[in-house]
Design a protein around this motif. Sequence first.
Motif, PDB file in Angstrom:
ATOM      1  N   GLU A   1       0.898  -1.072  -0.166  1.00 22.87           N
ATOM      2  CA  GLU A   1      -0.069  -0.109  -0.217  1.00 22.87           C
ATOM      3  C   GLU A   1       0.875   1.191   0.156  1.00 22.87           C
ATOM      4  OE1 GLU A   1      -4.228  -1.166   2.406  1.00 22.87           O
ATOM      5  OE2 GLU A   1      -2.389  -1.168   3.502  1.00 22.87           O
ATOM      6  N   VAL A   2       1.988   1.158   0.769  1.00 23.36           N
ATOM      7  CA  VAL A   2       3.244   2.314   0.749  1.00 23.36           C
ATOM      8  C   VAL A   2       3.359   2.484  -0.828  1.00 23.36           C
ATOM      9  CG1 VAL A   2       5.091   3.226   1.500  1.00 23.36           C
ATOM     10  CG2 VAL A   2       3.707   1.916   2.860  1.00 23.36           C
ATOM     11  N   VAL A   3       3.709   1.614  -1.565  1.00 29.04           N
ATOM     12  CA  VAL A   3       4.175   1.595  -3.064  1.00 29.04           C
ATOM     13  C   VAL A   3       3.000   2.056  -3.596  1.00 29.04           C
ATOM     14  CG1 VAL A   3       4.903   0.081  -4.828  1.00 29.04           C
ATOM     15  CG2 VAL A   3       5.799  -0.407  -2.674  1.00 29.04           C
ATOM     16  N   THR A   4       1.692   1.700  -3.515  1.00 28.52           N
ATOM     17  CA  THR A   4       0.770   2.299  -4.420  1.00 28.52           C
ATOM     18  C   THR A   4       0.528   3.545  -4.003  1.00 28.52           C
ATOM     19  OG1 THR A   4      -0.483   0.066  -4.267  1.00 28.52           O
ATOM     20  CG2 THR A   4      -1.954   2.176  -4.422  1.00 28.52           C
ATOM     21  N   LEU A   5       0.800   4.165  -2.667  1.00 24.08           N
ATOM     22  CA  LEU A   5       0.517   5.692  -2.430  1.00 24.08           C
ATOM     23  C   LEU A   5       1.665   6.406  -3.120  1.00 24.08           C
ATOM     24  CD1 LEU A   5      -0.910   7.851  -0.714  1.00 24.08           C
ATOM     25  CD2 LEU A   5       0.527   7.153   0.964  1.00 24.08           C
ATOM     26  N   PHE A   6       2.849   5.956  -3.192  1.00 21.73           N
ATOM     27  CA  PHE A   6       3.939   6.602  -3.914  1.00 21.73           C
ATOM     28  C   PHE A   6       3.568   6.529  -5.373  1.00 21.73           C
ATOM     29  CE2 PHE A   6       6.541   6.819  -0.197  1.00 21.73           C
ATOM     30  CZ  PHE A   6       7.614   7.331  -0.570  1.00 21.73           C
ATOM     31  N   HIS A   7       2.980   5.541  -6.169  1.00 24.46           N
ATOM     32  CA  HIS A   7       2.707   5.498  -7.493  1.00 24.46           C
ATOM     33  C   HIS A   7       1.609   6.720  -7.822  1.00 24.46           C
ATOM     34  CE1 HIS A   7       1.680   3.290 -11.197  1.00 24.46           C
ATOM     35  NE2 HIS A   7       0.471   4.197 -10.954  1.00 24.46           N
TER      36      HIS A   7
ATOM     37  N   VAL B   1       1.483   7.342 -19.555  1.00 26.26           N
ATOM     38  CA  VAL B   1       1.439   8.308 -18.408  1.00 26.26           C
ATOM     39  C   VAL B   1       1.509   7.433 -16.776  1.00 26.26           C
ATOM     40  CG1 VAL B   1      -0.530   9.521 -19.580  1.00 26.26           C
ATOM     41  CG2 VAL B   1      -0.968   7.331 -18.345  1.00 26.26           C
ATOM     42  N   GLU B   2       1.693   6.188 -16.998  1.00 29.52           N
ATOM     43  CA  GLU B   2       2.072   5.416 -15.863  1.00 29.52           C
ATOM     44  C   GLU B   2       3.601   5.204 -15.491  1.00 29.52           C
ATOM     45  OE1 GLU B   2      -0.160   4.492 -13.740  1.00 29.52           O
ATOM     46  OE2 GLU B   2      -1.895   4.721 -15.056  1.00 29.52           O
ATOM     47  N   ALA B   3       4.457   5.497 -16.504  1.00 28.35           N
ATOM     48  CA  ALA B   3       5.668   5.431 -16.526  1.00 28.35           C
ATOM     49  C   ALA B   3       6.453   6.124 -15.361  1.00 28.35           C
ATOM     50  CB  ALA B   3       6.588   5.474 -17.701  1.00 28.35           C
ATOM     51  N   PRO B   4       6.211   7.671 -15.227  1.00 31.95           N
ATOM     52  CA  PRO B   4       6.633   8.390 -14.254  1.00 31.95           C
ATOM     53  C   PRO B   4       6.170   7.816 -12.499  1.00 31.95           C
ATOM     54  CG  PRO B   4       5.791   9.799 -15.879  1.00 31.95           C
ATOM     55  CD  PRO B   4       5.300   8.252 -16.070  1.00 31.95           C
ATOM     56  N   SER B   5       4.825   7.354 -12.650  1.00 35.53           N
ATOM     57  CA  SER B   5       4.593   6.899 -11.398  1.00 35.53           C
ATOM     58  C   SER B   5       5.074   5.650 -10.931  1.00 35.53           C
ATOM     59  CB  SER B   5       3.006   6.790 -11.217  1.00 35.53           C
ATOM     60  OG  SER B   5       2.324   8.065 -11.357  1.00 35.53           O
ATOM     61  N   GLN B   6       5.279   4.828 -11.947  1.00 36.45           N
ATOM     62  CA  GLN B   6       6.157   3.183 -11.654  1.00 36.45           C
ATOM     63  C   GLN B   6       7.553   3.698 -11.186  1.00 36.45           C
ATOM     64  OE1 GLN B   6       4.979   1.969 -15.493  1.00 36.45           O
ATOM     65  NE2 GLN B   6       3.462   0.372 -14.697  1.00 36.45           N
ATOM     66  N   MET B   7       8.024   4.542 -11.930  1.00 37.27           N
ATOM     67  CA  MET B   7       9.262   4.992 -11.390  1.00 37.27           C
ATOM     68  C   MET B   7       9.398   5.469 -10.194  1.00 37.27           C
ATOM     69  SD  MET B   7      12.519   6.824 -13.377  1.00 37.27           S
ATOM     70  CE  MET B   7      12.051   8.658 -12.385  1.00 37.27           C
ATOM     71  N   LEU B   8       8.479   6.207  -9.697  1.00 35.14           N
ATOM     72  CA  LEU B   8       8.614   6.744  -8.354  1.00 35.14           C
ATOM     73  C   LEU B   8       8.422   5.866  -7.340  1.00 35.14           C
ATOM     74  CD1 LEU B   8       9.016   9.449  -6.907  1.00 35.14           C
ATOM     75  CD2 LEU B   8       6.245   9.744  -6.527  1.00 35.14           C
ATOM     76  N   GLU B   9       7.684   4.717  -7.660  1.00 31.56           N
ATOM     77  CA  GLU B   9       7.721   3.479  -6.852  1.00 31.56           C
ATOM     78  C   GLU B   9       9.269   2.972  -6.226  1.00 31.56           C
ATOM     79  OE1 GLU B   9       5.757  -0.017  -8.686  1.00 31.56           O
ATOM     80  OE2 GLU B   9       4.076   1.452  -9.128  1.00 31.56           O
ATOM     81  N   GLU B  10      10.118   3.268  -6.947  1.00 30.40           N
ATOM     82  CA  GLU B  10      11.384   2.832  -6.478  1.00 30.40           C
ATOM     83  C   GLU B  10      11.896   3.584  -5.230  1.00 30.40           C
ATOM     84  OE1 GLU B  10      13.189   0.514  -8.078  1.00 30.40           O
ATOM     85  OE2 GLU B  10      12.260   0.431 -10.179  1.00 30.40           O
TER      86      GLU B  10
END
Length: 649
Positions: A441-447, A476-485
């Motif tokens: 859920e933390v990862v989802t929040l960052f995403h 559009v998902e790429a920047p959010s997926q990268m922020l998951e890191e």
Amino acid sequence: MTAIDPAALSADPTAPAPLALPEQGWLEWVSARGDGGLDRARALVDELRAHPPAATLDVLARWDAVQTAMADAGSVGSLFSEVHPDAAVRERAETVVQRVQRLETDLGLDPDLFAVFAALDPEGLDDDASRLLERTLRDFRRSGVDRDESTRDRLRELNERAIVLSQEFSKNMREDVRSIRVRPEQLAGMPQDWVDAHPVGDDGLVTVTTDYPDVVPFRTFAHDAEARRELVTQFLTIAWPANDTVLQQLLAVRREIATLLGYASWADYDAEVKMIGTGEAIGDFVDRITDLSTDSAQRDKQVLLDRLRRDRPEATDIDGADATYYAELVRKEQLAVDAQRVRTYFDFERVRQGLLDVTGRLFGLEWHRVTDAPSWHPDVATYDVHADGERIGRIHLDLHPRDGKYKHAAQFDLVPGLAGRQLAEGVLVCNFNRGLLEHDEVVTLFHEFGHLVHHVLAGRGRWVRFSGVATEWDFVEAPSQMLEEWAWDEAVLATFARNADGETIPPELVRAMRAADDFGKGYDARTQMFYAALSYDLHVNPTDDVTARLRQLMARYSVFPYVEGTHMHCHFGHLDGYSSAYYTYMWSLVIAKDMFSAFDADDLFAPEVAARYRDRVLAPGGRRDAADLVHDFLGRDYTFDAYAAWLAR
């Protein structure tokens, strides 16, 4: 964080102010915001059609004003139809959305209006204005403006029907909250704070719902296999059978639209304006990822099945009712990661503040809590966003579940940002509990917060068409997926992940979490390809029985078998919003992994690369093609290399 007067932080007194939300009277406010925007748009169009300016740039400016008025109305309608606690307001907001989209259809099919733009001379336009003209002409043609009158009339009918069906599909999901009733002993394995939040009823039973704060931990931790299966089955039949009929009707409408516009399928029509280009390329991409992930998927699935057989020696396969639970057992027993221990470090309030601190440092932003801002619900937290002493946006965090609210996680626009005219405002809508969070859920929040940052940073341009998250939809998902890191980095997590005793999450635990996260990524990729194949196939190959087709595609692409008696397509919301393009998530992940390779793994806050990414990928919004944005950041075209290396690791 100290509450401040937002006006005091604006160096420029003429800078645009945030949208004035009402203290009460929401029904009237939503109506006025929606009707006002539509009336403004119609008046501007009438003037543009009757008296078009001589200069091309002036015509584009008038059209931008039309698009802004419609976006303002549509954003309010889209958001409040999903989140407002008053059903009457939600229904009124749905009407606003219908009217906005109806006007969009009418304008796109207006040959006289099209003639105004077709006659424009592009000579002398700068890159942004030239791009706007080209995109506008493309929109008209994709609407069917150059078809005969009877075809245009039919397209108008079909688009209006699609709006209503889309809203019905969403509403059925939003309002169908299911539950099971279990005995207290069937809660064995559940975290104590979760148990404490679920009291025993007068009949001696406990209610467990299909909302995310219930279903995610229950399918992960509950020892009782029968109860897990019952809840998972209920979760996978949300909106059945109503949405089976709605979906079939929506698919038929899309097929007819595509045919009338001269495309072989809806997937071809939809893909034309995306990075991928064609519908056929979607199928090729799905098969490519399937091949890349198969060895890893089968290897890790066998580990799950072996662990299941220790409890049930007769088992011959493992499905979605057991996979999440046994994946957690494998991570705990074999990979030394206990998710129940992990979650003790992720108190919701600390995580929220940590997210703000991390993204503020990374992107050079400040988040100032606004405690006196009106909102639609007491749970909503509002922040002004500042960069270099200037307020550049406002965000609203609506992060807890309630009746009638959108059931998933997403970022919604409230106001599209425009330099000197409108302050960018976005809303993050999630469904987290108020206590401890799972790390997922933390990862989802960052995403999801990544979308919010993108919306704000790209909200300072001239043209509304390029404002915010306005790139191709498969980027559009790429920047959010990268922020998951950043939610996996031990140094980053050490800044906010603490347990009740104030102890920071141990570095060795984070390293173990990362290693454990690698487990299952192959079968997760295969599951994603099943979803992508379903999304694509339903828009290419008509079927009388969606559940039967779902079972066939699941057998081909997922390594897990179908859960008997379920109909997950009925609450697969992406079949509405993404239609045939669910492949987007994996396509974006390929690019996200490549972009992340530019960062220093030992210093994720290195200012030069972070600023370059912010300014070259996020801030431009839709002003350039996504492939060009990525090339500008990386200094080369994106490749599969980083993704393939990660998958093979």
